[in-house]
Each structure stands twice: as structure tokens, then as C-alpha cells.
Scaffold this motif. Structure first.
Motif, PDB file in Angstrom:
ATOM      1  N   GLY A  92       0.823  -1.209   0.000  1.00 40.04           N
ATOM      2  CA  GLY A  92       0.000   0.000   0.000  1.00 40.04           C
ATOM      3  C   GLY A  92       0.857   1.258   0.000  1.00 40.04           C
ATOM      4  N   PHE A  93       1.877   1.263   0.857  1.00 40.85           N
ATOM      5  CA  PHE A  93       2.727   2.454   0.936  1.00 40.85           C
ATOM      6  C   PHE A  93       3.575   2.620  -0.322  1.00 40.85           C
ATOM      7  CE2 PHE A  93       1.684   2.605   5.435  1.00 40.85           C
ATOM      8  CZ  PHE A  93       1.578   3.971   5.611  1.00 40.85           C
ATOM      9  N   GLU A  94       3.987   1.481  -0.887  1.00 39.33           N
ATOM     10  CA  GLU A  94       4.772   1.524  -2.111  1.00 39.33           C
ATOM     11  C   GLU A  94       3.955   2.170  -3.235  1.00 39.33           C
ATOM     12  OE1 GLU A  94       6.940  -1.944  -4.524  1.00 39.33           O
ATOM     13  OE2 GLU A  94       6.966  -2.169  -2.342  1.00 39.33           O
ATOM     14  N   TRP A  95       2.701   1.718  -3.284  1.00 42.09           N
ATOM     15  CA  TRP A  95       1.786   2.244  -4.302  1.00 42.09           C
ATOM     16  C   TRP A  95       1.598   3.741  -4.107  1.00 42.09           C
ATOM     17  CZ3 TRP A  95      -3.071   4.459  -3.470  1.00 42.09           C
ATOM     18  CH2 TRP A  95      -3.838   4.680  -4.636  1.00 42.09           C
ATOM     19  N   LEU A  96       1.455   4.140  -2.838  1.00 41.93           N
ATOM     20  CA  LEU A  96       1.262   5.549  -2.511  1.00 41.93           C
ATOM     21  C   LEU A  96       2.494   6.360  -2.927  1.00 41.93           C
ATOM     22  CD1 LEU A  96      -1.203   6.763  -1.031  1.00 41.93           C
ATOM     23  CD2 LEU A  96       0.232   6.910   1.007  1.00 41.93           C
ATOM     24  N   GLY A  97       3.686   5.779  -2.679  1.00 43.82           N
ATOM     25  CA  GLY A  97       4.925   6.451  -3.027  1.00 43.82           C
ATOM     26  C   GLY A  97       5.029   6.685  -4.533  1.00 43.82           C
ATOM     27  N   VAL A  98       4.680   5.656  -5.281  1.00 46.11           N
ATOM     28  CA  VAL A  98       4.736   5.760  -6.742  1.00 46.11           C
ATOM     29  C   VAL A  98       3.730   6.795  -7.231  1.00 46.11           C
ATOM     30  CG1 VAL A  98       4.331   4.496  -8.898  1.00 46.11           C
ATOM     31  CG2 VAL A  98       5.556   3.401  -7.009  1.00 46.11           C
ATOM     32  N   LEU A  99       2.555   6.770  -6.607  1.00 44.65           N
ATOM     33  CA  LEU A  99       1.501   7.716  -6.961  1.00 44.65           C
ATOM     34  C   LEU A  99       1.994   9.146  -6.765  1.00 44.65           C
ATOM     35  CD1 LEU A  99      -1.644   7.752  -7.666  1.00 44.65           C
ATOM     36  CD2 LEU A  99      -1.940   8.347  -5.255  1.00 44.65           C
ATOM     37  N   VAL A 100       2.639   9.396  -5.591  1.00 48.74           N
ATOM     38  CA  VAL A 100       3.144  10.733  -5.288  1.00 48.74           C
ATOM     39  C   VAL A 100       4.226  11.107  -6.288  1.00 48.74           C
ATOM     40  CG1 VAL A 100       4.521  12.025  -3.623  1.00 48.74           C
ATOM     41  CG2 VAL A 100       2.524  10.750  -2.856  1.00 48.74           C
ATOM     42  N   HIS A 101       5.102  10.132  -6.583  1.00 44.70           N
ATOM     43  CA  HIS A 101       6.202  10.367  -7.505  1.00 44.70           C
ATOM     44  C   HIS A 101       5.681  10.798  -8.884  1.00 44.70           C
ATOM     45  CE1 HIS A 101      10.328   9.811  -8.899  1.00 44.70           C
ATOM     46  NE2 HIS A 101       9.776   9.414 -10.032  1.00 44.70           N
ATOM     47  N   ASP A 102       4.591  10.146  -9.298  1.00 44.92           N
ATOM     48  CA  ASP A 102       4.053  10.427 -10.619  1.00 44.92           C
ATOM     49  C   ASP A 102       3.229  11.712 -10.657  1.00 44.92           C
ATOM     50  OD1 ASP A 102       5.269   8.151 -11.351  1.00 44.92           O
ATOM     51  OD2 ASP A 102       3.461   6.894 -11.376  1.00 44.92           O
ATOM     52  N   SER A 135       8.022   7.000   2.808  1.00 41.85           N
ATOM     53  CA  SER A 135       9.027   5.964   3.096  1.00 41.85           C
ATOM     54  C   SER A 135       9.268   5.849   4.579  1.00 41.85           C
ATOM     55  CB  SER A 135      10.362   6.305   2.451  1.00 41.85           C
ATOM     56  OG  SER A 135      10.282   6.166   1.088  1.00 41.85           O
ATOM     57  N   GLY A 136       9.376   7.006   5.236  1.00 35.86           N
ATOM     58  CA  GLY A 136       9.724   7.013   6.655  1.00 35.86           C
ATOM     59  C   GLY A 136       8.620   6.453   7.511  1.00 35.86           C
ATOM     60  N   VAL A 137       7.468   7.106   7.500  1.00 34.31           N
ATOM     61  CA  VAL A 137       6.364   6.682   8.352  1.00 34.31           C
ATOM     62  C   VAL A 137       5.874   5.304   7.930  1.00 34.31           C
ATOM     63  CG1 VAL A 137       4.033   7.238   9.141  1.00 34.31           C
ATOM     64  CG2 VAL A 137       5.725   9.056   8.876  1.00 34.31           C
ATOM     65  N   GLY A 138       5.825   5.065   6.622  1.00 36.51           N
ATOM     66  CA  GLY A 138       5.366   3.770   6.122  1.00 36.51           C
ATOM     67  C   GLY A 138       6.209   2.629   6.642  1.00 36.51           C
ATOM     68  N   SER A 139       7.527   2.832   6.674  1.00 33.63           N
ATOM     69  CA  SER A 139       8.379   1.727   7.089  1.00 33.63           C
ATOM     70  C   SER A 139       8.183   1.383   8.562  1.00 33.63           C
ATOM     71  CB  SER A 139       9.851   2.029   6.800  1.00 33.63           C
ATOM     72  OG  SER A 139      10.214   3.241   7.392  1.00 33.63           O
ATOM     73  N   VAL A 140       7.599   2.303   9.334  1.00 31.75           N
ATOM     74  CA  VAL A 140       7.312   1.980  10.737  1.00 31.75           C
ATOM     75  C   VAL A 140       5.919   1.379  10.873  1.00 31.75           C
ATOM     76  CG1 VAL A 140       6.970   2.952  13.013  1.00 31.75           C
ATOM     77  CG2 VAL A 140       8.887   3.702  11.638  1.00 31.75           C
ATOM     78  N   LEU A 141       4.957   1.936  10.124  1.00 36.25           N
ATOM     79  CA  LEU A 141       3.574   1.462  10.244  1.00 36.25           C
ATOM     80  C   LEU A 141       3.426   0.005   9.835  1.00 36.25           C
ATOM     81  CD1 LEU A 141       1.235   4.355   9.130  1.00 36.25           C
ATOM     82  CD2 LEU A 141       1.770   3.509  11.404  1.00 36.25           C
ATOM     83  N   VAL A 142       4.328  -0.458   8.976  1.00 35.60           N
ATOM     84  CA  VAL A 142       4.301  -1.853   8.534  1.00 35.60           C
ATOM     85  C   VAL A 142       4.309  -2.808   9.727  1.00 35.60           C
ATOM     86  CG1 VAL A 142       5.843  -3.558   7.509  1.00 35.60           C
ATOM     87  CG2 VAL A 142       5.268  -1.504   6.253  1.00 35.60           C
ATOM     88  N   PHE A 143       4.861  -2.370  10.838  1.00 33.86           N
ATOM     89  CA  PHE A 143       5.033  -3.277  11.971  1.00 33.86           C
ATOM     90  C   PHE A 143       3.836  -3.340  12.900  1.00 33.86           C
ATOM     91  CE2 PHE A 143       9.131  -2.087  10.395  1.00 33.86           C
ATOM     92  CZ  PHE A 143       9.655  -3.342  10.139  1.00 33.86           C
TER      93      PHE A 143
END
Lengths: 627, 94
Positions: free
Chosen positions: A262-272, A289-297
Motif C-alpha cells: 500500500g505504501f509503495e503504491w502511494l509512493g509511486v503515486l506521489v512520484h508520478d 518511506s519514513g512513516v510507512g516503514s514503521v507502520l508496517v510493523f
């Protein structure tokens, strides 16, 4: 005239023996979300909540730590004593004591009631868990009990919907008539003969008002026959812990993958969507990237808490303390320290606060010193990230996941570290010949209440999300800033991050951390880790995302696997077992010990341990060819 | 037969701390006495009383800890209490 119009407000205090269900009752009456569990000593601070009665009275309900008497043997019992006696300077004395008793276990509770009567406030005795008592065939003659004690009595089932209706209407009645009924206190700290007399009186009252079932309930006894068995009991305890850590890995995986995707998709969306530049970099690398990598847990943390909450509600924790008492005693810890230390697996802060149930000062201090070594849930993100990047996902001996095994090993390292430190502290620093008694009530097993578990998980999830939204987010902004500025000088070669403030700080620390195999990116991540351990993961996420440029959407674990040696990864794991991180833990140590020197002592010893552990791990791993 | 009752009692009394799993009895005396127990003897006595160990109560040792058969889980009337054998020495049972 105005007094009649304005709602009257009262202050009622919930008092009772440990594990009588005060907090469950408090939650039921105030719709609050305090933590409830089936072991003595859950409430270590007083908590207040508002209750509105049908007649329009406003009642401040104060939930107090459980106590066997008002003697105030430990810090939590002192709170109860001071509030009940009206000795707290900043607040009024209670207008009424709601004395809570476990209806299945009245002996000890009634002795406390007899002591509390001497304080002189109006009282109402609440027989909680009446449903269990009835099911077991315990027949309580309420009128007779009330007449014998000289205290009004009401029954309740705090954990059932509608189980507190009778209590609420009695509270409403009492609120109407409670004013001015208190008499002068004749309470004095009970002597041995006072206690004896009170217990005899309580036994007499029980004999006349309560008839026990002819065939006593033997379920708890039969379960204990297995769970407290000298060999099987210990094995089951070990298995439970082992299954818990395996589950943290195995069950959480699908959910974690989903969140990560989900976060990866969001990142790509923002990038585009966003134009190339600072804003795009900030949102994609800093925030997502930052907050997402913590929320994963989040799934892993919730699974860990699910186990802890289930075991607490079931009543297993007191059994664990029983099994561990001698083992912990060998390391200079009190059996009662087991519960605070086990809570520290979730977070050291409630664990350190839970040490208030330990009455001996030195025992309490030792427990506080080692509590941060228990692997708290904030370490999970760091451990998981590194383990999944460096430890192959395969089975050992056919059925045990290697990754889960390494995780188990890290927990074990923390536990043995704590035992070692407490042993040294007890024998060389805090020497004390007198070992205080270990006495603990073993509650009957109870089926966990779905609602209470769900509430507990919800509270934990919200706390975690709140942390992610505040502390972790602001640290991420800081890291992104440090990693992005100053910008790449005109005409310079190489990744822009090499010229950033983050790189400068990280490289400045490199001479210190080179012997333990840390590169400058790790050094940078360690600093904001002081605010919250899991930020280290997010920081690495941001630093590598900015450095990685176009492949920023790449998962951070894969990035690490390509950039670090196995020795570095293992050294970082070793560092994290012992590192004195998370400023809030240090602040709680300062508050609970009331001294800066103990806080600095904790910080110092953990820093030394972490460095030494990382140094040994790194050097050994390099020597074995993992460099 | 001519013996006064108390001395017969005294012979039967044993400290709960020495009893084995499965022991059932009645508390004769709580006496932390001169035993060198960690907390002061009066304090130990108060704590035992607070958990319901009072003269006349029935006790049964339900479980023993894994190391050195310590601590012990004792059923006192209708409640189970875990305590170490050292403190249980202050409970004399018959």
C-alpha cells in the motif's frame, strides 16, 4: 438557589484487594478504557473518570491500586492509602468508598472492608464477579452480609453488559443522600493483633452469610496440576514464549506485505503526480518511506499484545511468576519482578511503572535498571527488518523457522543480559542481606473477555499510530531535512546525500563506530532512534531512499541486503539488544527513581554493554568470514 | 491421659515450610518468631495475616515450584496463595 440548579458533584473512590476487578468496574461505569487483567497489580496509579447518574449527579470516580490494607507497604499502596485517608493535598477526600470485592474470594476482601470501616467515610460494598460465584454455587445472603458488616452491599458483574445496573442505581441513591454522613476516622496502621481480629471477624461474617458449594470448583486446580507441574509447567512456559515469537513472524506476514504494498503504491503515486523537486522528495522519501516503514510493523505489535493480553486475562501471569521465582531469585530478582519485566516486552515504560508493586526499594531499583533490556515492541521493527534482509527464510530441523529462531535468540539475549546485570547489581552495587518475602495471590483462571481484549488491542494500536503520527513523523522530517541539505554543490559528482548534513554527522561519528562495523548511514539513524527506537528503521528508509534516487520505491530490506555485510547486520542487532535508547524510558527511570544519577547509570551501563556486544559480534563475524 | 492438651498439640505441630505437596492441615499458630526471615518478623506475620493465613484456617499444599520445590502454592480456605518455604516456616500447622 443556584446550588439546586447546578448538578451536584461527588468524589467516589474504588478500593479493594488486588485483582478484585476494580478497573473493569471503573471501565464499565465510566466507559473508560483502562487496562484490565487477571493478575494482581495492574493499576499502579490512580485514575479518575466521570460518571453521570440518572438523577443528574456528576461523580468523579477514582480507580486506586489494589491493596490488602492501608498500611502502604509499596509505592502503589501508598497512593491508595493517601487518597482514601484524604491526605493528598491537591484534592478533596472521597465522599464515599466503593469497596470492591471478588464474590468468589471474600475472606481477604472482607478483612479489608472491616479495616476500611474505621476510616469513617460512607461505604458501599460491591460484590463483583457475582455471576462466577453463582455459577460455582456460592450462595451469598446479601441482606445478612450487609447487616453483619453494617455496610450496604450490592452485586455486580463488571464485564457483562447490564451487569452494573443495580450498582448504578445504588450509586445514584447514595449520591442523593451521601452528604455529611462520614464519621471521625479511628483508623490506625493495623497491628498484628488488629489484623488477626479483623480476619476472625471476617471469617465469622462469612460463616453466617455465605454458604460454600458442597462440591468445590476444581477446574483451576486441575489446570494448575499441568501448568504448575515442575517439569511440564516450565516446558509449557518456554513453549508459550517460543510460539509467541514465531507467531509474531508467521501470522503477521500477509498483513505486513499488504501494508508495505500500500505504501509503495502511494509512493509511486506521489512520484508520478507531484512535480520533480523538493516537495516530491519530502512527501515520497520523508513522509511515505519514513512513516510507512514503521507502520508496517503494526500487525506484529498487535500479535505480541494479543498474546500478552490473553495470558493476563486468563490469569497465567501469576503462574509464570510462581514458576520463575527461584530462577529469578538466583539472579537477584524478586519473583514479583517477573510481571513488570514481562510487561517490558511490550514497552519498558509501563514495565518500569509496574515495579511499584515491589515493596523492597533495592529490589525495585534492580528491576527498573534491567527492565529496558527486555526486548520492547519498538525493537521489533529493527529486528524484523534486519532479520528478513539477512537471515534466509528456511526451516531448521524441518519445522522451526530460522528467522523466528533468530528473533527468539535476540529475546533470549536480552533476558540473559538482564539476569546478568541484576546479578552483578545485587551482589556488588545494591547489596542487601534481607530478602523480602514473595507472596502472591493466584487468581482462578477466567475465560478472557472478547470485549476487554479488543479494547486492549485497540488502545495499543491507537498509541502506536499516535506515536507514528507525532514523534516518528517529526523525527522523519528532521532526518529528511538533514539528508537533503545542503543541496548538491554545482558541478559536484556522486549522490547528493554525500554532501548533506546527515552524511557529515554520520561520517564524524565513523571513527567511533568503525570497530563495530557501522557505516555513516547507521550512525545517522541511531540519533533519532533516541526519540523512539523504531525511528531508526524509518531513518534508514529515508536515507537510502534519498540516496537511491529513482529506485526509491525499492523495499528498504532489499536495499540493506545489498549494502551491508552480514557482520554489520549482526553487530547492529547486538547493539539493539542493549542500546540505551528511547528518551521516554530514561525519563520514566528518572521519575520513578527520583534521581538523575540512576538514569545516567542506566544510560551508561547500557551504552557500554551495547558497544561491547556489537564489537564482539562484528569482530567475531569478520573473523569467520562474514565481513 | 493426664497430659494437658496443649503439649500434645505442640508435638504434632510442624512448620508448613517443611510439609510436602498434598499436605492438608489446619493452622495452629502464626509465629514469625525469632526466625531470621528477610523482612522483620512482625512484618512477615502481618503479611501472612493479610493474605488470610490465620489460626484455624485450613491449608493444603497444591503445587511446588520447579527448583528446590520452592515456592509453594497453598490453598487457604478458598483462596490460593504462592509463597516461599522460608516464609511458610512461620506457619505452624497440625
Amino acid at each position: 438557589m443556584t446550588a439546586a440548579a447546578a448538578p451536584m458533584t461527588w468524589r467516589f473512590a474504588l478500593v479493594g484487594t488486588p485483582n478484585s476487578g476494580k478497573t473493569a468496574l471503573f471501565n464499565a461505569l465510566t466507559c473508560s478504557r483502562q487496562k484490565v487483567a487477571n493478575y494482581p497489580g495492574v493499576t499502579v496509579e490512580r485514575k479518575a473518570g466521570l460518571l453521570h447518574t440518572v438523577s443528574g449527579y456528576h461523580i468523579t470516580l477514582v480507580d486506586l491500586p489494589g491493596t490488602y490494607s492501608l498500611r502502604g507497604r509499596s509505592p502503589d499502596e501508598e497512593i491508595t492509602r493517601d487518597v482514601v485517608l484524604g491526605k493528598v493535598a491537591s484534592e478533596n477526600a472521597p465522599d464515599l468508598l466503593l469497596c470492591v470485592a471478588d464474590a468468589t474470594n471474600l475472606r481477604i476482601a472482607l478483612r479489608l472492608v472491616i479495616e476500611l470501616k474505621r476510616v469513617g467515610w460512607p461505604m458501599l460494598l460491591v460484590l463483583n464477579m457475582i455471576d462466577i460465584a453463582r455459577r460455582r454455587g456460592i450462595d451469598i445472603n446479601i441482606e445478612k452480609l450487609s447487616a453483619e458488616l453494617g455496610v450496604p452491599v450490592v452485586t455486580s458483574t463488571a464485564v457483562r453488559r447490564g451487569g452494573t445496573e443495580e450498582l448504578l442505581s445504588r450509586i445514584d441513591e447514595l449520591a442523593t443522600s451521601a452528604a455529611g454522613k462520614s464519621v471521625a476516622s479511628t483508623w490506625a496502621s493495623p497491628s498484628v493483633s488488629d489484623l488477626r481480629a479483623a480476619q476472625r471477624e471476617a471469617d465469622r461474617v462469612i460463616k453466617s452469610a455465605v454458604s460454600e458449594p458442597k462440591r468445590p470448583d476444581t477446574v483451576t486446580g486441575r489446570i494448575d496440576g499441568v501448568l504448575l507441574h515442575p517439569v511440564a509447567g516450565l516446558l509449557i512456559l518456554l513453549c508459550l514464549l517460543f510460539v509467541m515469537f514465531q507467531a509474531v513472524f508467521a501470522w503477521a506476514k500477509p498483513l505486513m506485505d499488504l501494508i508495505a504494498a500500500g505504501f509503495e503504491w502511494l509512493g509511486v503515486l506521489v512520484h508520478d503526480t507531484l512535480p520533480e523537486g523538493l516537495l516530491q522528495s519530502f512527501v515520497q522519501n520523508g513522509v511515505i518511506s519514513g512513516v510507512g516503514s514503521v507502520l508496517v510493523f503494526l500487525p506484529q505489535i498487535l500479535i505480541l499484545f494479543l498474546f500478552i493480553l490473553l495470558l493476563e486475562d486468563l490469569g497465567y501471569m501469576a503462574r509464570a511468576a510462581f514458576l520463575m521465582d527461584r530462577i529469578m531469585g538466583g539472579a537477584g530478582l524478586h519473583g514479583r519482578a517477573f510481571i513488570p519485566l514481562l510487561s517490558s516486552f511490550a514497552c519498558a515504560i509501563p514495565g518500569i511503572m509496574a515495579t511499584r508493586v515491589i515493596d523492597n526499594k533495592r529490589d525495585r531499583l534492580t528491576t527498573i535498571l534491567v527492565a529496558p533490556l527486555m526486548t520492547c515492541s519498538a525493537r521489533i521493527p529493527v529486528y524484523t527488518l534486519i532479520i528478513s534482509a539477512f537471515i534466509p527464510e528456511r526451516e531448521v530441523w524441518g519445522f522451526i523457522g530460522l528467522q523466528g529462531l533468530v528473533m527468539f535468540g535476540l529475546y533470549a539475549a536480552g533476558i540473559f543480559g538482564a539476569l546478568g546485570v541484576s546479578f552483578l547489581a545485587k551482589h556488588f552495587v545494591l547489596r542487601d542481606d534481607a530478602t523480602p518475602p514473595f507472596m502472591l495471590e493466584m487468581p482462578d483462571y477466567k475465560l478472557p473477555q472478547l470485549r476487554s481484549i479488543a479494547l486492549g488491542l485497540y488502545t495499543r494500536a491507537m498509541m502506536f499510530l499516535q506515536r507514528a503520527g507525532t514523534t516518528i513523523f517529526s523525527m522523519m522530517v528532521l532526518i529528511w531535512f538533514l539528508a537533503s541539505f545542503p543541496r548538491l554543490p554545482a558541478g559536484a559528482e556522486g549522490p547528493a546525500i554525500d554532501y548533506s548534513l546527515a552524511a557529515m554527522i554520520g561520517k564524524w561519528l565513523e571513527p567511533l563506530t568503525a570497530p563495530i562495523g557501522f557505516n555513516w548511514q547507521i550512525n545517522v539513524a541511531l540519533i533519532p532512534g533516541m526519540a523512539a527506537r523504531e525511528v531508526a528503521v524509518a531513518s534508514l528508509g529515508t536515507v537510502y531512499a534519498i540516496e537511491g534516487g529513482k529506485e526509491a520505491a525499492e523495499q528498504i530490506g532489499q536495499a540493506l541486503a545489498g549494502k551491508w555485510s552480514l557482520a554489520t547486520a549482526l553487530a547492529l542487532l547486538a547493539w539493539y539488544v542493549f542500546a540505551p535508547q528511547c528518551a521516554s524510558t530514561l525519563a520514566v527511570i528518572k521519575r520513578e527513581t527520583g534521581s538523575w544519577s540512576w538514569m545516567f547509570a542506566t544510560f551508561g551501563y547500557m551504552l557500554v554493554l551495547a558497544y561491547v556486544a556489537a564489537l564482539i559480534t562484528y569482530q567475531v563475524a569478520v573473523a569467520l568470514g562474514a565481513g | 491421659m493426664a497430659d494437658p492438651q496443649p503439649s500434645v498439640d505442640a508435638q504434632e505441630r510442624t512448620p508448613l515450610g517443611l510439609a510436602e505437596r498434598g499436605f492438608r492441615g489446619r493452622i495452629a499458630v502464626i509465629d514469625a518468631g525469632a526466625e531470621t526471615i528477610g523482612a522483620s518478623s512482625a512484618e512477615t506475620e502481618r503479611r501472612l495475616l493479610e493474605l488470610g493465613f490465620v489460626e484455624g484456617a485450613t491449608v493444603e499444599i497444591l503445587h511446588e515450584g520447579p527448583l528446590g520445590r520452592d515456592p509453594i502454592a497453598v490453598r487457604v480456605n478458598n483462596c490460593t496463595i504462592a509463597l516461599r518455604r522460608r516464609e511458610a516456616m512461620a506457619i505452624l500447622v497440625s
